[in-house]
Design a protein around this motif. Structure first.
Motif, PDB file in Angstrom:
ATOM      1  N   ASP A 177      11.578  40.582  39.585  1.00 49.76           N
ATOM      2  CA  ASP A 177      12.458  41.740  39.770  1.00 49.76           C
ATOM      3  C   ASP A 177      13.895  41.278  39.548  1.00 49.76           C
ATOM      4  O   ASP A 177      14.596  40.915  40.495  1.00 49.76           O
ATOM      5  N   TRP A 178      14.330  41.298  38.292  1.00 49.32           N
ATOM      6  CA  TRP A 178      15.649  40.757  37.990  1.00 49.32           C
ATOM      7  C   TRP A 178      16.764  41.603  38.620  1.00 49.32           C
ATOM      8  O   TRP A 178      17.742  41.073  39.136  1.00 49.32           O
ATOM      9  N   ARG A 179      16.618  42.935  38.603  1.00 44.03           N
ATOM     10  CA  ARG A 179      17.748  43.787  38.949  1.00 44.03           C
ATOM     11  C   ARG A 179      18.134  43.681  40.421  1.00 44.03           C
ATOM     12  O   ARG A 179      19.316  43.480  40.760  1.00 44.03           O
ATOM     13  N   SER A 180      17.167  43.813  41.322  1.00 41.62           N
ATOM     14  CA  SER A 180      17.485  43.743  42.754  1.00 41.62           C
ATOM     15  C   SER A 180      18.086  42.393  43.111  1.00 41.62           C
ATOM     16  O   SER A 180      19.033  42.307  43.906  1.00 41.62           O
ATOM     17  N   ASN A 181      17.524  41.332  42.521  1.00 41.86           N
ATOM     18  CA  ASN A 181      18.020  39.991  42.817  1.00 41.86           C
ATOM     19  C   ASN A 181      19.437  39.777  42.302  1.00 41.86           C
ATOM     20  O   ASN A 181      20.286  39.210  42.998  1.00 41.86           O
ATOM     21  N   ILE A 182      19.701  40.214  41.080  1.00 39.64           N
ATOM     22  CA  ILE A 182      21.036  40.019  40.506  1.00 39.64           C
ATOM     23  C   ILE A 182      22.070  40.840  41.265  1.00 39.64           C
ATOM     24  O   ILE A 182      23.179  40.362  41.548  1.00 39.64           O
ATOM     25  N   ILE A 183      21.724  42.072  41.644  1.00 40.97           N
ATOM     26  CA  ILE A 183      22.663  42.885  42.437  1.00 40.97           C
ATOM     27  C   ILE A 183      22.998  42.176  43.744  1.00 40.97           C
ATOM     28  O   ILE A 183      24.165  42.103  44.149  1.00 40.97           O
ATOM     29  N   ALA A 184      21.985  41.641  44.429  1.00 41.80           N
ATOM     30  CA  ALA A 184      22.229  40.956  45.708  1.00 41.80           C
ATOM     31  C   ALA A 184      23.123  39.733  45.519  1.00 41.80           C
ATOM     32  O   ALA A 184      24.037  39.491  46.324  1.00 41.80           O
ATOM     33  N   GLU A 185      22.894  38.966  44.468  1.00 40.52           N
ATOM     34  CA  GLU A 185      23.739  37.782  44.200  1.00 40.52           C
ATOM     35  C   GLU A 185      25.168  38.208  43.895  1.00 40.52           C
ATOM     36  O   GLU A 185      26.131  37.565  44.340  1.00 40.52           O
ATOM     37  N   LEU A 186      25.337  39.279  43.130  1.00 40.87           N
ATOM     38  CA  LEU A 186      26.676  39.751  42.790  1.00 40.87           C
ATOM     39  C   LEU A 186      27.408  40.281  44.022  1.00 40.87           C
ATOM     40  O   LEU A 186      28.611  40.056  44.182  1.00 40.87           O
ATOM     41  N   GLN A 187      26.686  40.975  44.890  1.00 38.11           N
ATOM     42  CA  GLN A 187      27.315  41.473  46.118  1.00 38.11           C
ATOM     43  C   GLN A 187      27.811  40.320  46.982  1.00 38.11           C
ATOM     44  O   GLN A 187      28.916  40.382  47.538  1.00 38.11           O
ATOM     45  N   SER A 188      26.999  39.278  47.097  1.00 34.39           N
ATOM     46  CA  SER A 188      27.405  38.104  47.866  1.00 34.39           C
ATOM     47  C   SER A 188      28.629  37.449  47.237  1.00 34.39           C
ATOM     48  O   SER A 188      29.582  37.064  47.933  1.00 34.39           O
ATOM     49  N   PHE A 189      28.616  37.319  45.917  1.00 30.65           N
ATOM     50  CA  PHE A 189      29.748  36.748  45.183  1.00 30.65           C
ATOM     51  C   PHE A 189      31.002  37.595  45.413  1.00 30.65           C
ATOM     52  O   PHE A 189      32.090  37.064  45.677  1.00 30.65           O
ATOM     53  N   GLY A 190      30.851  38.932  45.335  1.00 32.32           N
ATOM     54  CA  GLY A 190      31.992  39.817  45.520  1.00 32.32           C
ATOM     55  C   GLY A 190      32.573  39.731  46.923  1.00 32.32           C
ATOM     56  O   GLY A 190      33.795  39.710  47.106  1.00 32.32           O
ATOM     57  N   THR A 191      31.690  39.665  47.920  1.00 29.66           N
ATOM     58  CA  THR A 191      32.156  39.541  49.303  1.00 29.66           C
ATOM     59  C   THR A 191      32.934  38.247  49.490  1.00 29.66           C
ATOM     60  O   THR A 191      34.009  38.230  50.125  1.00 29.66           O
ATOM     61  N   HIS A 192      32.428  37.162  48.924  1.00 31.12           N
ATOM     62  CA  HIS A 192      33.080  35.858  49.070  1.00 31.12           C
ATOM     63  C   HIS A 192      34.468  35.858  48.436  1.00 31.12           C
ATOM     64  O   HIS A 192      35.397  35.210  48.958  1.00 31.12           O
ATOM     65  N   HIS A 193      34.629  36.603  47.333  1.00 29.97           N
ATOM     66  CA  HIS A 193      35.904  36.581  46.608  1.00 29.97           C
ATOM     67  C   HIS A 193      36.746  37.837  46.845  1.00 29.97           C
ATOM     68  O   HIS A 193      37.805  37.996  46.215  1.00 29.97           O
ATOM     69  N   GLY A 194      36.293  38.713  47.741  1.00 27.48           N
ATOM     70  CA  GLY A 194      37.057  39.917  48.017  1.00 27.48           C
ATOM     71  C   GLY A 194      37.147  40.861  46.835  1.00 27.48           C
ATOM     72  O   GLY A 194      38.171  41.545  46.651  1.00 27.48           O
ATOM     73  N   LEU A 195      36.096  40.923  46.022  1.00 26.12           N
ATOM     74  CA  LEU A 195      36.076  41.768  44.829  1.00 26.12           C
ATOM     75  C   LEU A 195      35.304  43.051  45.118  1.00 26.12           C
ATOM     76  O   LEU A 195      34.207  43.010  45.668  1.00 26.12           O
ATOM     77  N   GLN A 196      35.875  44.174  44.714  1.00 27.78           N
ATOM     78  CA  GLN A 196      35.209  45.465  44.856  1.00 27.78           C
ATOM     79  C   GLN A 196      34.767  45.932  43.468  1.00 27.78           C
ATOM     80  O   GLN A 196      35.595  46.193  42.596  1.00 27.78           O
ATOM     81  N   ARG A 197      33.480  45.991  43.260  1.00 26.13           N
ATOM     82  CA  ARG A 197      32.926  46.447  41.987  1.00 26.13           C
ATOM     83  C   ARG A 197      31.676  47.274  42.256  1.00 26.13           C
ATOM     84  O   ARG A 197      31.083  47.198  43.332  1.00 26.13           O
ATOM     85  N   ASP A 198      31.283  48.044  41.258  1.00 26.52           N
ATOM     86  CA  ASP A 198      29.965  48.673  41.282  1.00 26.52           C
ATOM     87  C   ASP A 198      28.990  47.607  40.791  1.00 26.52           C
ATOM     88  O   ASP A 198      28.775  47.451  39.584  1.00 26.52           O
ATOM     89  N   TRP A 199      28.432  46.864  41.736  1.00 26.46           N
ATOM     90  CA  TRP A 199      27.645  45.692  41.350  1.00 26.46           C
ATOM     91  C   TRP A 199      26.326  46.060  40.678  1.00 26.46           C
ATOM     92  O   TRP A 199      25.806  45.290  39.864  1.00 26.46           O
TER      93      TRP A 199
END
Length: 232
Positions: free
Chosen positions: A17-39
């Motif tokens: 399941d590439w999509r759910s996993n990639i979204i979760a990794e991107l959300q974690s990355f965004g939280t760590h860097h203070g980035l707001q995106r439609d992940w």
């Protein structure tokens, strides 16, 4: 139907399941860097960039390039100048190595492995597929990558090369995939085809691809159903 001797599996979307996993990794990355995106949209764009990038290689605009390296180029473009340490970009790019399987994938593969040789046949590079199998417990008999042939799917060299490496005739090899275009290209090379429906690959509520009745030799709702239909 003549039962095949070996099964070759598309991986992204079919096994994991590439999509759910990639979204979760991107959300974690965004939280760590203070980035707001439609992940979710970012993940879809990252995946969507993959086919055009492969076409650049086919046209000779780029030399043969591993999927890891194509993924990294797409990621950098999507980050659009966000200042991130190179090591962090590398780690985020390796999210594709850490994808987890659909719930039926591992038990289904274990059943199928009892009767058939089971292998990957993916555009993912060998190290990516190996790390993914190690992380996710995928019980492949071997790992075959388009990297071995210098041709991405749907080039015929990938399908026919897989059969040659396994020492089986094309009609003794079944490609298992959730992408009809992949299956049609394999069928054109003489392979057998097994379509596994993954309605959540691109997220809930997305329409399924159009498939004609009887177009593929096996149509299964998951790997357990595939094993049942193949008497494994």
């Amino acid at each position: 139907m003549v039962v095949p001797r070996a099964l070759a599996f598309d991986v992204f979307g079919t096994v994991v399941d590439w999509r759910s996993n990639i979204i979760a990794e991107l959300q974690s990355f965004g939280t760590h860097h203070g980035l707001q995106r439609d992940w979710a949209s970012f993940a879809d764009a990252w995946r969507a960039g993959y086919a055009p990038a492969m076409d650049r290689v086919r046209r000779g605009e780029l030399p043969w390039t591993r999927i890891d390296d194509l993924h990294r180029e797409i990621l950098i473009d999507l980050l659009d100048g966000v200042r991130v340490d190179e090591a962090e970009i590398d780690d985020l790019n390796r999210a594709w190595h850490r994808l987890t399987p659909w719930p039926d994938s591992v038990p289904g593969l274990h059943r199928l492995k009892q009767r058939f040789v089971i292998t990957t046949l993916s555009n993912g590079n060998l190290s990516l597929l190996t790390n993914m199998a190690k992380n996710a417990g995928l019980p492949w008999d071997c790992i075959i990558s388009a990297e071995l042939f210098g041709h991405y799917k749907p080039d015929p060299e990938a399908y026919l090369g897989c059969a040659q490496l396994l020492d089986v005739a094309p009609d003794e090899l079944m490609l298992v995939a959730t992408h009809p275009s992949d299956l049609r290209a394999a069928r054109a090379c003489g392979l057998r085809t097994g379509y596994v429906v993954r309605p959540l690959e691109h997220g809930p509520g997305r329409p399924l691809p159009e498939v004609a009745d009887g177009e593929f030799e096996v149509v299964a709702r998951d790997f357990i159903d595939l094993a049942r239909q193949l008497d494994a």
